[in-house]
Motif scaffolding. Structure first.
Motif, PDB file in Angstrom:
ATOM      1  N   THR A  15       0.835  -1.213   0.000  1.00  0.00           N
ATOM      2  CA  THR A  15       0.000   0.000   0.000  1.00  0.00           C
ATOM      3  C   THR A  15       0.862   1.253   0.000  1.00  0.00           C
ATOM      4  N   THR A  16       1.922   1.241   0.792  1.00  0.00           N
ATOM      5  CA  THR A  16       2.815   2.393   0.855  1.00  0.00           C
ATOM      6  C   THR A  16       3.507   2.625  -0.479  1.00  0.00           C
ATOM      7  N   MET A  17       3.917   1.553  -1.149  1.00  0.00           N
ATOM      8  CA  MET A  17       4.564   1.701  -2.447  1.00  0.00           C
ATOM      9  C   MET A  17       3.604   2.303  -3.470  1.00  0.00           C
ATOM     10  N   LYS A  18       2.349   1.874  -3.427  1.00  0.00           N
ATOM     11  CA  LYS A  18       1.354   2.437  -4.336  1.00  0.00           C
ATOM     12  C   LYS A  18       1.155   3.927  -4.054  1.00  0.00           C
ATOM     13  N   GLN A  19       1.081   4.294  -2.782  1.00  0.00           N
ATOM     14  CA  GLN A  19       0.931   5.699  -2.410  1.00  0.00           C
ATOM     15  C   GLN A  19       2.128   6.529  -2.864  1.00  0.00           C
ATOM     16  N   MET A  20       3.311   5.930  -2.817  1.00  0.00           N
ATOM     17  CA  MET A  20       4.515   6.632  -3.241  1.00  0.00           C
ATOM     18  C   MET A  20       4.411   7.026  -4.719  1.00  0.00           C
ATOM     19  N   PHE A  21       3.963   6.096  -5.558  1.00  0.00           N
ATOM     20  CA  PHE A  21       3.788   6.405  -6.971  1.00  0.00           C
ATOM     21  C   PHE A  21       2.708   7.465  -7.174  1.00  0.00           C
ATOM     22  N   PHE A  39       8.349  -6.371 -16.891  1.00  0.00           N
ATOM     23  CA  PHE A  39       9.739  -6.332 -16.450  1.00  0.00           C
ATOM     24  C   PHE A  39      10.665  -6.684 -17.594  1.00  0.00           C
ATOM     25  N   GLU A  40      11.905  -6.244 -17.482  1.00  0.00           N
ATOM     26  CA  GLU A  40      12.934  -6.506 -18.487  1.00  0.00           C
ATOM     27  C   GLU A  40      13.914  -7.530 -17.934  1.00  0.00           C
ATOM     28  N   TYR A  41      14.207  -8.559 -18.739  1.00  0.00           N
ATOM     29  CA  TYR A  41      15.168  -9.578 -18.294  1.00  0.00           C
ATOM     30  C   TYR A  41      15.959 -10.117 -19.480  1.00  0.00           C
ATOM     31  N   PRO A  42      17.306 -10.141 -19.331  1.00  0.00           N
ATOM     32  CA  PRO A  42      18.091  -9.504 -18.280  1.00  0.00           C
ATOM     33  C   PRO A  42      17.992  -7.971 -18.388  1.00  0.00           C
ATOM     34  N   ARG A  43      18.299  -7.295 -17.331  1.00  0.00           N
ATOM     35  CA  ARG A  43      18.177  -5.843 -17.333  1.00  0.00           C
ATOM     36  C   ARG A  43      19.128  -5.238 -18.369  1.00  0.00           C
ATOM     37  N   GLY A  44      18.596  -4.358 -19.179  1.00  0.00           N
ATOM     38  CA  GLY A  44      19.393  -3.730 -20.229  1.00  0.00           C
ATOM     39  C   GLY A  44      19.409  -4.502 -21.534  1.00  0.00           C
ATOM     40  N   SER A  45      18.744  -5.672 -21.579  1.00  0.00           N
ATOM     41  CA  SER A  45      18.769  -6.509 -22.789  1.00  0.00           C
ATOM     42  C   SER A  45      17.738  -6.069 -23.822  1.00  0.00           C
ATOM     43  N   GLY A  46      16.719  -5.333 -23.383  1.00  0.00           N
ATOM     44  CA  GLY A  46      15.644  -4.956 -24.290  1.00  0.00           C
ATOM     45  C   GLY A  46      14.573  -6.022 -24.428  1.00  0.00           C
ATOM     46  N   ASN A  47      14.676  -7.099 -23.654  1.00  0.00           N
ATOM     47  CA  ASN A  47      13.680  -8.181 -23.686  1.00  0.00           C
ATOM     48  C   ASN A  47      12.650  -7.936 -22.580  1.00  0.00           C
ATOM     49  N   TRP A  48      11.424  -7.625 -22.980  1.00  0.00           N
ATOM     50  CA  TRP A  48      10.379  -7.275 -22.021  1.00  0.00           C
ATOM     51  C   TRP A  48       9.337  -8.388 -21.948  1.00  0.00           C
ATOM     52  N   TYR A  49       8.828  -8.599 -20.723  1.00  0.00           N
ATOM     53  CA  TYR A  49       7.856  -9.655 -20.484  1.00  0.00           C
ATOM     54  C   TYR A  49       6.714  -9.102 -19.633  1.00  0.00           C
ATOM     55  N   THR A  50       5.539  -9.653 -19.845  1.00  0.00           N
ATOM     56  CA  THR A  50       4.378  -9.308 -19.019  1.00  0.00           C
ATOM     57  C   THR A  50       4.291 -10.295 -17.868  1.00  0.00           C
ATOM     58  N   GLY A  51       4.343  -9.768 -16.659  1.00  0.00           N
ATOM     59  CA  GLY A  51       4.379 -10.630 -15.484  1.00  0.00           C
ATOM     60  C   GLY A  51       3.013 -11.167 -15.095  1.00  0.00           C
ATOM     61  N   LYS A  52       3.028 -12.309 -14.412  1.00  0.00           N
ATOM     62  CA  LYS A  52       1.790 -12.895 -13.887  1.00  0.00           C
ATOM     63  C   LYS A  52       1.415 -12.313 -12.523  1.00  0.00           C
ATOM     64  N   HIS A  53       2.324 -11.528 -11.941  1.00  0.00           N
ATOM     65  CA  HIS A  53       2.065 -11.002 -10.606  1.00  0.00           C
ATOM     66  C   HIS A  53       0.998  -9.904 -10.643  1.00  0.00           C
ATOM     67  N   GLN A  54       0.456  -9.595  -9.497  1.00  0.00           N
ATOM     68  CA  GLN A  54      -0.584  -8.567  -9.386  1.00  0.00           C
ATOM     69  C   GLN A  54       0.040  -7.180  -9.522  1.00  0.00           C
ATOM     70  N   LYS A  55      -0.542  -6.329 -10.365  1.00  0.00           N
ATOM     71  CA  LYS A  55      -0.038  -4.972 -10.545  1.00  0.00           C
ATOM     72  C   LYS A  55      -0.429  -4.102  -9.348  1.00  0.00           C
ATOM     73  N   LEU A  56       0.474  -3.200  -8.963  1.00  0.00           N
ATOM     74  CA  LEU A  56       0.151  -2.247  -7.896  1.00  0.00           C
ATOM     75  C   LEU A  56      -0.338  -0.919  -8.460  1.00  0.00           C
ATOM     76  N   ILE A  57       0.092  -0.564  -9.679  1.00  0.00           N
ATOM     77  CA  ILE A  57      -0.286   0.716 -10.282  1.00  0.00           C
ATOM     78  C   ILE A  57      -0.619   0.489 -11.760  1.00  0.00           C
ATOM     79  N   SER A  58      -1.201   1.499 -12.386  1.00  0.00           N
ATOM     80  CA  SER A  58      -1.550   1.412 -13.804  1.00  0.00           C
ATOM     81  C   SER A  58      -0.386   1.895 -14.672  1.00  0.00           C
TER      82      SER A  58
END
Length: 441
Positions: free
Chosen positions: A200-206, A255-274
């Protein structure tokens, strides 16, 4: 003490040379198993190697334990100590469980073989093998070390392939960022779950940055002073950590994996923000990072010199928080130290400087012609305004106005160019020393 007989001609003994005594360092290093097993592995190695030393009559003069990985060359502090102590002659043998305990990389293996070539390292004993300073045994040692490196390289390739496969499945292959937790269930590896304490705090931060346009520093103060927020390790988030989190797109589901590779993936985790909120945050951060080349011109900087070293006078604006919650801004003048870097002439606040200038105007000579010109411009502007407003009263005459009173008015209420032009008509230059001004001819 063992001795070696050197044979002369026809097999006759010539001299007895005392053999170099063997002194060993017992070196135990962790295995690549789990952390608990690694600790047991070290103690098991020590126990087995001590038993071997007692059986073979080996003299152990040093005991070394290490928990650093042998995958990278030169990264093991204890191993580096062993190299230095062999070079100093403290011991000339190594007692260890297996060849891969010594090295799993080409760099450290090369250092060991080089010591053997120099005659400084004469013997390496393992539980089932012995490597002396002869070509065949050194060759075998290098083969076994290279085999261990091959296993490491293959394992690294397999691990990376497995992590890429998990990323393609939408699973995040890494440590969960603040606001999430790594799922600890064995059949849910790389899955992220929402942290019920911090999400909740992380969402409020954004929201505060994206919607309310808070700066990163303000967020940092809010988390630290108001919420007493702490990460999973119990530590407060640093300012750099906050900026890194605000730039992490994992909170909006990608998220990008590996970082800096330009390979982006849509995660299965719950989003905190839009996605929209994340983009708004990035725009606000870009504004903060935009270079500020604003040049601020101060009223009296070009009209004074330092009374200590003769350098020019510079100024800077400072802000101070008020008890009411607002901010007060002050301008300070001080030596720019262009002629003497060690000049200690103290600063003076602008309002104190103006008070002294007002007092100075009542004592010094003023260029009547120049100052009168300023009055004439002001009176002309005033009379034009009255005419435009159709004011029928008698016009003001410039020659009837008091020069000193008008000069003080400009100094307190005039524009920056007007103040500078007024002071330029003083007969002399203004000198600042010890927070006091004087006029020098």
């Amino acid at each position: 003490m063992e001795t070696a007989m050197i044979q002369g001609g026809f097999g006759a003994p010539v001299a007895a040379v005392e053999a170099v005594p063997m002194r060993y360092c017992l070196y135990a290093r962790k295995s690549t198993e789990s952390e608990e097993a690694q600790v047991l592995s070290i103690e098991s190695q020590v126990k087995e190697m001590v038993a071997l030393a007692e059986k073979e009559g080996l003299e152990i003069v040093e005991w070394k334990r290490e928990s650093h990985s042998a995958k990278e060359a030169g990264q093991r502090p204890v191993f580096n100590e062993i190299i230095e102590e062999i070079e100093s002659g403290k011991y000339n043998g190594i007692l260890t469980w297996a060849p891969d305990r010594i090295s799993r990389n080409a760099g450290d293996l090369g250092r060991i073989v080089d010591l053997m070539d120099q005659g400084l390292l004469k013997d390496i004993r393992t539980f089932g093998q012995r490597f002396g300073n002869n070509p065949n045994e050194k060759f075998l040692l290098m083969i076994l070390g290279s085999q261990a490196k091959l296993e490491n390289d293959q394992k690294r390739i397999n691990v990376k392939r497995g992590l890429r496969a998990r990323a393609e499945m939408g699973l995040f292959p890494g440590m969960a960022p603040c606001g999430y937790l790594n799922d600890q269930r064995k059949d849910h590896t790389c899955e992220l779950v929402v942290d019920p304490i911090r999400a909740t705090t992380m969402k409020q931060m954004f929201e505060k940055v994206g919607n309310e346009r808070w700066s990163g520093r303000r967020v940092h103060a809010w988390l630290k002073n108001e919420l007493k927020f702490a990460s999973r390790t119990g530590k407060a988030l640093s300012l750099s950590n906050i900026y890194n989190l605000l730039r992490n797109p994992i909170y909006c589901g990608v998220f990008e994996y590996p970082r800096g590779s330009g390979n982006w993936y849509t995660g299965k985790h719950q989003k905190l923000i839009s996605q929209e909120l994340f983009q708004a945050v990035q725009e606000k951060l870009a504004e903060e990072n935009r270079p500020k080349h604003k040049f601020q011109d101060f009223t009296f900087t070009k009209l004074m010199v330092c009374g200590e070293c003769g350098s020019g006078i510079t100024a800077q604006e400072k802000q101070k928080g008020l008890a009411s919650g607002g901010l007060a801004f002050y301008v300070y003048y001080s030596c720019c130290k262009s002629k003497d870097r060690a000049c200690k002439n103290p600063y003076i606040r602008e309002d104190r400087l103006i008070e002294q200038l007002l007092a100075l105007l009542g004592e010094v000579s003023i260029d009547e012609i120049g100052a009168r010109h300023l009055i004439e411009k002001e009176v002309s502007r005033y009379n034009k305004l009255r005419t435009a407003m159709r004011d029928g009263s008698e016009k003001v005459k410039a020659d009837e106005m008091d020069i000193r009173r008008y000069a003080k008015y400009l100094l307190e209420n005039g524009t920056l160019p007007e103040k500078r032009e007024l002071l330029s008509h003083l007969k002399g230059r203004i000198v600042l020393k010890d927070r006091k001004i004087a006029l020098e001819n």
